[in-house]
Design a protein around this motif. Structure first.
Motif, short mmCIF file in Angstrom:
data_model
loop_
_atom_site.label_atom_id
_atom_site.label_comp_id
_atom_site.label_asym_id
_atom_site.label_seq_id
_atom_site.Cartn_x
_atom_site.Cartn_y
_atom_site.Cartn_z
N GLU A 1 23.07 58.00 32.52
CA GLU A 1 23.18 59.02 31.65
C GLU A 1 21.66 59.29 31.15
O GLU A 1 21.25 60.53 31.20
CB GLU A 1 23.86 58.58 30.36
N TYR B 1 16.51 62.40 30.75
CA TYR B 1 17.62 62.44 31.53
C TYR B 1 17.36 62.70 32.99
O TYR B 1 16.18 62.95 33.28
CB TYR B 1 18.37 63.78 30.89
N TYR C 1 20.76 53.70 29.88
CA TYR C 1 22.29 54.44 29.18
C TYR C 1 23.09 54.61 30.10
O TYR C 1 22.92 55.33 30.99
CB TYR C 1 21.89 55.01 27.98
N GLY D 1 27.43 55.76 30.10
CA GLY D 1 28.57 56.19 29.41
C GLY D 1 28.29 55.90 27.72
O GLY D 1 29.06 55.61 27.22
N GLY D 2 27.19 56.31 27.43
CA GLY D 2 26.83 56.29 25.97
C GLY D 2 26.62 54.99 25.34
O GLY D 2 26.08 55.18 24.29
N LYS D 3 26.38 53.98 26.12
CA LYS D 3 25.92 52.75 25.48
C LYS D 3 24.67 52.39 26.32
O LYS D 3 24.54 52.51 27.45
CB LYS D 3 26.89 51.79 25.43
#
Length: 142
Positions: free
Chosen positions: A30, A48, A68, A70-72
């Motif tokens: 991500e 990104y 990162y 999936g947001g983590k």
């Protein structure tokens, strides 16, 4: 076919396409955060896929890299200038991240991600190049 039937059929086709697109997807990177840790305060850049950040190069600088998905944050490590080349040290307990030399003045950092089926996929997550005046961090498109 009546207009309301046509709309209903298109809506059903769209829902089916979205459902199929979400099944069995491989994880993707991500973003990658790069923190210039040898400065105080330490500036941070969120990169990104497709982004490239150019910075002033200072000898003996060090950078923290966080990946990162999936947001983590899933893994990370440190990149440092040894005076002759760049070196990479995985974070504590990180078994899924590694680096390869890309010429005398570059590195490519790879991360291994698993999909829902448990299949592993090795992806380049960060390309680093430097010269005497500049250093570049780039997250390749996948």
């Amino acid at each position: 076919m009546r207009p309301w039937q046509r709309i209903l059929a298109l809506l059903a086709a769209l829902c089916a396409a979205l459902l199929l697109a979400g099944c069995g997807r491989d994880p993707v990177i991500e973003r990658v955060d790069v923190t210039w840790t040898s400065l105080d305060p330490a500036p941070r850049w969120g990169l990104y896929p497709g982004y490239r950040q150019e910075l002033e190069f200072r000898k003996r600088s060090s950078y923290q890299v966080d990946v990162y998905v999936g947001g983590k944050k899933v893994t990370g490590g440190a990149v440092g200038d040894t005076g002759y080349s760049l070196a990479f040290l995985p974070g504590m307990g990180a078994l899924d991240i590694e680096a390869e030399a890309a010429g005398p003045k570059g590195l490519i950092i790879f991360v291994t991600l698993k999909n829902e089926k448990g299949e592993s996929r090795r992806l380049p997550c960060l390309k680093i190049e430097r010269n005497d005046e500049k250093i570049w961090f780039e997250v390749p498109k996948q």
